[in-house]
Design a protein around this motif. Structure first.
Motif, PDB file in Angstrom:
ATOM      1  N   LEU A   1      28.381  46.352  42.717  1.00 53.91           N
ATOM      2  CA  LEU A   1      29.635  45.731  42.053  1.00 53.91           C
ATOM      3  C   LEU A   1      30.755  45.886  43.199  1.00 53.91           C
ATOM      4  N   PRO A   2      31.138  46.901  43.861  1.00 50.17           N
ATOM      5  CA  PRO A   2      32.198  46.907  44.622  1.00 50.17           C
ATOM      6  C   PRO A   2      32.025  46.350  45.854  1.00 50.17           C
ATOM      7  N   GLN A   3      30.790  46.069  46.104  1.00 49.45           N
ATOM      8  CA  GLN A   3      30.560  45.257  47.488  1.00 49.45           C
ATOM      9  C   GLN A   3      31.086  43.947  46.977  1.00 49.45           C
ATOM     10  N   ALA A   4      30.904  43.306  45.929  1.00 48.92           N
ATOM     11  CA  ALA A   4      31.103  41.892  45.630  1.00 48.92           C
ATOM     12  C   ALA A   4      32.670  41.939  45.568  1.00 48.92           C
ATOM     13  N   LEU A   5      33.151  43.111  44.894  1.00 48.91           N
ATOM     14  CA  LEU A   5      34.803  42.865  44.870  1.00 48.91           C
ATOM     15  C   LEU A   5      35.382  42.779  46.017  1.00 48.91           C
ATOM     16  N   ALA A   6      34.681  43.707  46.914  1.00 48.40           N
ATOM     17  CA  ALA A   6      35.217  43.891  48.526  1.00 48.40           C
ATOM     18  C   ALA A   6      35.091  42.333  49.037  1.00 48.40           C
ATOM     19  N   LEU A   7      34.033  41.941  48.671  1.00 50.87           N
ATOM     20  CA  LEU A   7      33.986  40.557  49.471  1.00 50.87           C
ATOM     21  C   LEU A   7      35.072  39.422  48.777  1.00 50.87           C
ATOM     22  N   THR A   8      35.308  39.361  47.525  1.00 53.37           N
ATOM     23  CA  THR A   8      36.278  38.660  47.035  1.00 53.37           C
ATOM     24  C   THR A   8      37.708  39.069  47.760  1.00 53.37           C
ATOM     25  N   ALA A   9      37.930  40.365  47.534  1.00 53.59           N
ATOM     26  CA  ALA A   9      39.127  41.003  48.515  1.00 53.59           C
ATOM     27  C   ALA A   9      39.406  40.624  49.681  1.00 53.59           C
ATOM     28  N   VAL A  10      38.330  40.575  50.598  1.00 56.16           N
ATOM     29  CA  VAL A  10      38.399  40.378  52.001  1.00 56.16           C
ATOM     30  C   VAL A  10      38.757  38.866  51.882  1.00 56.16           C
ATOM     31  N   VAL A  11      38.294  37.874  51.237  1.00 60.94           N
ATOM     32  CA  VAL A  11      38.455  36.634  51.142  1.00 60.94           C
ATOM     33  C   VAL A  11      40.131  36.338  51.097  1.00 60.94           C
ATOM     34  N   ILE A  12      40.403  37.061  49.977  1.00 63.75           N
ATOM     35  CA  ILE A  12      42.032  36.956  49.619  1.00 63.75           C
ATOM     36  C   ILE A  12      42.786  37.457  50.902  1.00 63.75           C
ATOM     37  N   THR A  13      42.419  38.762  51.560  1.00 67.84           N
ATOM     38  CA  THR A  13      43.250  39.158  52.452  1.00 67.84           C
ATOM     39  C   THR A  13      43.328  38.372  53.504  1.00 67.84           C
TER      40      THR A  13
ATOM     41  N   VAL B   1      42.408  49.604  41.903  1.00 71.06           N
ATOM     42  CA  VAL B   1      41.175  49.328  41.787  1.00 71.06           C
ATOM     43  C   VAL B   1      39.974  50.064  42.026  1.00 71.06           C
ATOM     44  N   ALA B   2      40.081  50.260  43.428  1.00 71.27           N
ATOM     45  CA  ALA B   2      38.980  51.126  43.999  1.00 71.27           C
ATOM     46  C   ALA B   2      38.922  52.427  43.444  1.00 71.27           C
ATOM     47  N   LEU B   3      40.151  53.043  43.231  1.00 73.59           N
ATOM     48  CA  LEU B   3      40.148  54.193  42.838  1.00 73.59           C
ATOM     49  C   LEU B   3      39.596  54.320  41.204  1.00 73.59           C
ATOM     50  N   VAL B   4      40.003  53.538  40.409  1.00 74.48           N
ATOM     51  CA  VAL B   4      39.689  53.419  39.096  1.00 74.48           C
ATOM     52  C   VAL B   4      38.015  53.098  39.095  1.00 74.48           C
ATOM     53  N   TYR B   5      37.600  52.409  39.867  1.00 80.11           N
ATOM     54  CA  TYR B   5      36.118  52.194  40.021  1.00 80.11           C
ATOM     55  C   TYR B   5      35.590  53.487  40.285  1.00 80.11           C
ATOM     56  N   ALA B   6      35.941  54.037  41.508  1.00 80.35           N
ATOM     57  CA  ALA B   6      35.285  55.280  42.037  1.00 80.35           C
ATOM     58  C   ALA B   6      35.161  56.347  40.719  1.00 80.35           C
ATOM     59  N   ALA B   7      36.140  56.453  40.224  1.00 80.61           N
ATOM     60  CA  ALA B   7      36.499  57.524  39.082  1.00 80.61           C
ATOM     61  C   ALA B   7      35.650  57.406  37.872  1.00 80.61           C
ATOM     62  N   THR B   8      35.492  55.744  37.549  1.00 81.74           N
ATOM     63  CA  THR B   8      34.945  55.562  36.042  1.00 81.74           C
ATOM     64  C   THR B   8      33.539  54.889  36.263  1.00 81.74           C
ATOM     65  N   GLY B   9      33.419  54.096  37.224  1.00 84.04           N
ATOM     66  CA  GLY B   9      32.321  53.215  37.583  1.00 84.04           C
ATOM     67  C   GLY B   9      32.429  51.769  36.488  1.00 84.04           C
ATOM     68  N   THR B  10      33.528  51.477  36.188  1.00 85.90           N
ATOM     69  CA  THR B  10      33.793  50.181  35.462  1.00 85.90           C
ATOM     70  C   THR B  10      35.199  49.606  35.715  1.00 85.90           C
ATOM     71  N   VAL B  11      35.331  48.398  35.645  1.00 83.67           N
ATOM     72  CA  VAL B  11      36.721  47.702  35.822  1.00 83.67           C
ATOM     73  C   VAL B  11      36.906  46.869  34.444  1.00 83.67           C
ATOM     74  N   ASN B  12      36.025  46.829  33.382  1.00 87.37           N
ATOM     75  CA  ASN B  12      36.328  46.275  32.279  1.00 87.37           C
ATOM     76  C   ASN B  12      37.424  47.014  31.392  1.00 87.37           C
ATOM     77  N   LEU B  13      38.448  46.213  30.948  1.00 92.45           N
ATOM     78  CA  LEU B  13      39.745  47.138  30.337  1.00 92.45           C
ATOM     79  C   LEU B  13      39.282  47.735  28.998  1.00 92.45           C
ATOM     80  N   ALA B  14      38.391  47.334  28.382  1.00 93.71           N
ATOM     81  CA  ALA B  14      38.018  48.018  27.035  1.00 93.71           C
ATOM     82  C   ALA B  14      37.307  49.125  27.439  1.00 93.71           C
ATOM     83  N   ASP B  15      36.345  49.110  28.288  1.00 96.61           N
ATOM     84  CA  ASP B  15      35.390  49.973  28.580  1.00 96.61           C
ATOM     85  C   ASP B  15      36.030  51.155  29.275  1.00 96.61           C
ATOM     86  N   LEU B  16      37.396  50.877  30.139  1.00102.21           N
ATOM     87  CA  LEU B  16      38.191  51.942  30.742  1.00102.21           C
ATOM     88  C   LEU B  16      38.832  52.755  29.796  1.00102.21           C
TER      89      LEU B  16
END
Lengths: 158, 512
Positions: free
Chosen positions: A72-84, B183-198
């Motif tokens: 998932l973070p790789q997919a997110l990073a891909l999106t973020a790379v495109v935006i940047t 977003v990166a730090l929140v995901y690293a800490a919790t493993g989710t980006v869904n607000l309700a799950d967070l």
């Protein structure tokens, strides 16, 4: 919770410091480089949130997830790379437009802000009697205003 | 809980409309028709969403058919549906004003390949920001919105506009990258980006880490909302854009920041007691903003500083952080989106009648344009919160929340009253300087001291009509204050309880 290795933490920290340092510069080219470096830092951090480097994000058919990176973070990073990337292009275009219009790409001071500040100082030094002509004082000494105005000074050089 | 496709429409329709206006790039009338009908449709959808959310709880849409913690969800609860509705109405009025200003300035047949598509993309970004139930999608929504706003603020550039555009783009990019870091730090800490799950997972983290993440969120959205130590970009960049663009930005963009702060503070980082940090920030924002406004001579800059000041009011309700405070903030946001956009539209009309933005050079406009005097007076008094107006209703809600919150909040509630009085002083002074005194001839457009190029003395009826319509909306808010504050009170209860949102998104497993 994911923890990251010291080396990667240092790399991210260096990218962030360099990025923010460049972002604080006047020249739009340096700001642009700052955004690029900062973007790399943020994307690297996002990648690292998915696990240590050099792990594949693909299942190998055995259903064993032990040595895998979180995709998932790789997919997110891909999106973020495109935006940047898009923002970088836009900043480049803006810098070019600035160069065409004013002859350089430095971010200028806010003139109205300076005018207000100058009006206050003049008032304070000259006493109350100039109160009503405050606006003239701000605008009138055009030569004094223009000499510290980077727009005109750089245009002269050019 | 209701699952439906409705929450997708406010995002999808403007994006499709944007594509259609590009295709119809040669026909000005087709572009105008598409823009107006798309926004009207979104307003209708938002109304349906609000009614559904109010009657049956949050309306959820699972994008791509993936269930909640894995896939992206769009959630319309009372707060987001209400803000979506009011934002779309304001956007529609601003579009009518902008179309007519373009007709006056560039002629009836001039189509634009950038203005209409970008305007609709901005609207899609705002809708997505209100509706998304996912932290990363919120980042994407902000990027869509900001990228569109970069284009709008730097269109038809001259040297001044490019300067303010640079400041705006740079500061927005910095805050976006901070958001990405969060977003990166929140995901690293919790493993989710869904607000309700967070909401559940962040509560399990160590307190120190929670504080770091909460602070990052405050800084990120604080820049976007222009909370005081982070506000310097706003009075520098907004005033230089054309009047409709400034109105749209002032009405919507900062408020989306407030909404994001409201959503994350209540759902992910609830404190349960008044937050000292936010109380201090609210007090400083209110005072610095209004004092900054008093020092200005440029009408648009003065209004921009007042905008900063009134961001403080919304932060105050959030800082109180009980149901009453959150409800007060929601009501205040609804009121402020309308009134601030109106003021900037009317300021655009004033500028066109006088040829200058400098208050020193205006005077006696009431004789030449009595209607304009009324159009400015009503939103100005509303902003200051004079009793029968919507500003009074919203401020009363905030003050009641503040009075019930303890001694700290009571002190800041006093500052709310002080800032309101200073706002009244500021807007009355503007009104007197613009509309009373000796009538002056309009200045020519190429006035060297004036940083703006406006079509002097060229205004048309639809521009007045659009401004008047927004004034009517803000009066309607005051008239419908009872039902409206009932909705915001229920929204505040929902947000503080957190259960309706989590159950709607995650099913029964979301209940704590």
């Amino acid at each position: 919770m994911t923890t990251i290795s010291l080396a990667m933490a240092v790399v991210v920290a260096v990218l962030y410091s360099v990025g923010f340092y460049l972002l604080l510069q006047r020249s739009l080219m340096r700001v642009l480089l700052g955004v690029v470096v900062l973007g790399h830092g943020a994307n690297l951090l996002l990648q690292l949130a998915g696990g240590p480097p050099a792990r594949p994000p693909i299942l190998d058919g055995t259903g064993d997830t032990a040595g895998l990176a979180d995709p998932l973070p790789q997919a997110l990073a891909l999106t973020a790379v495109v935006i940047t990337f898009a923002m970088t292009t836009y900043l480049l275009a803006l810098g070019y437009r600035s160069w065409v219009l004013v002859g350089h790409d430095e971010v200028q001071d806010d003139l109205e802000d300076r005018r207000i500040a100058r009006r206050r100082t003049v008032k304070a030094s000259m006493g109350e009697e100039v109160e009503e002509t405050g606006d003239e004082v701000g605008v009138d000494p055009g030569s004094a205003a223009a000499s510290d105005d980077p727009v005109t000074s750089t245009a002269d050089v050019r | 809980m209701t699952t439906s496709l409705l929450p997708v429409l406010p995002v999808l329709l403007p994006l499709l409309g944007a594509a259609a206006t590009v295709v119809a790039g040669r026909s000005a009338w087709a572009q105008r028709a598409i823009g107006i009908s798309v926004l009207a449709a979104v307003a209708a959808v938002a109304t349906v969403l609000l009614v559904q959310a109010d009657r049956h709880g949050p309306v959820v849409s699972e994008v791509g058919g993936w269930p909640a913690p894995v896939g992206i969800v769009l959630v319309a609860d009372r707060l987001s549906a209400l803000l979506l509705l009011i934002s779309t109405v304001v956007t529609l009025a601003v579009l009518v004003y902008a179309i007519d200003q373009r007709i006056v300035d560039y002629g009836r047949r001039t189509a634009s390949t950038t203005f209409h598509p970008i305007f609709l993309v901005l609207s899609a970004g705002v809708s997505l920001a209100y509706l998304t139930g996912d932290l990363f999608s919120l980042f994407v929504a902000f990027e869509i919105m900001l990228a569109a706003s970069y284009v709008l603020i730097t269109r038809r550039t001259d040297a001044t506009r490019i300067r303010s555009g640079m400041t705006y783009v740079t500061i927005s990019l910095a805050s976006s990258l901070l958001f990405l870091t969060t977003v990166a730090l929140v995901y690293a800490a919790t493993g989710t980006v869904n607000l309700a799950d967070l909401a559940t997972r962040v509560a399990d983290l160590p307190t120190g880490l929670q504080t770091v993440l909460a602070l990052l969120v405050v800084v990120t959205f604080g820049i976007k909302a222009a909370i005081v130590p982070l506000h310097f970009w706003l009075p520098d960049s907004y005033p230089n854009a054309p009047a409709p663009v400034t109105a749209l930005f002032a009405g919507l963009l900062t408020k989306v920041g407030i909404y994001a702060l409201l959503r994350t503070r209540t759902l992910i980082f609830p404190e349960g007691h008044p937050s000292t940090l936010l109380l201090v920030l609210a007090a400083v924002t209110m005072i610095v903003g209004v004092l900054g406004a008093l020092a200005q001579n440029d009408l648009n800059r003065l209004l921009s500083f007042l905008l900063v000041s009134h961001i403080g009011f919304m932060i105050f309700g959030l800082a109180v952080s009980d149901a009453a405070g959150i409800a007060g903030t929601a009501l205040y946001v609804v009121h402020h989106i309308t009134v601030q956009a109106t003021l900037f539209l009317v300021s655009g009309l004033i500028t066109r009648r006088t040829g200058t933005v400098s208050l020193d050079k205006m005077g006696g406009l009431a004789k030449r344009a009595p209607l304009l005097a009324i159009l400015f007076a009503i939103p100005a008094l509303t902003l200051a919160g004079v009793p029968p107006t919507s500003g009074f209703v919203a401020k009363l809600a905030l003050l009641q929340a503040g009075a019930g919150g303890g001694s700290g909040t009571a002190i800041v509630a006093g500052i709310v009253v002080l800032a309101s009085l200073l706002t009244l002083y500021a807007v009355v002074r503007v009104w007197v300087r613009v509309f009373w005194g000796e009538p002056r001839e309009p200045l020519p457009d190429n006035d060297p001291d004036d940083e703006l190029v406006v079509g002097t003395a060229r205004t048309s009826t639809p521009m007045y009509a659009a401004s008047a319509a927004l004034v009517a909306v803000s009066v309607a808010i005051a008239v419908a204050a009872g039902p409206l504050s009932a909705i915001t009170t229920r929204a505040g209860d929902d947000l503080v309880a957190r259960t309706p949102y989590r159950t709607a998104v995650l099913g029964d497993g979301g209940a704590p």
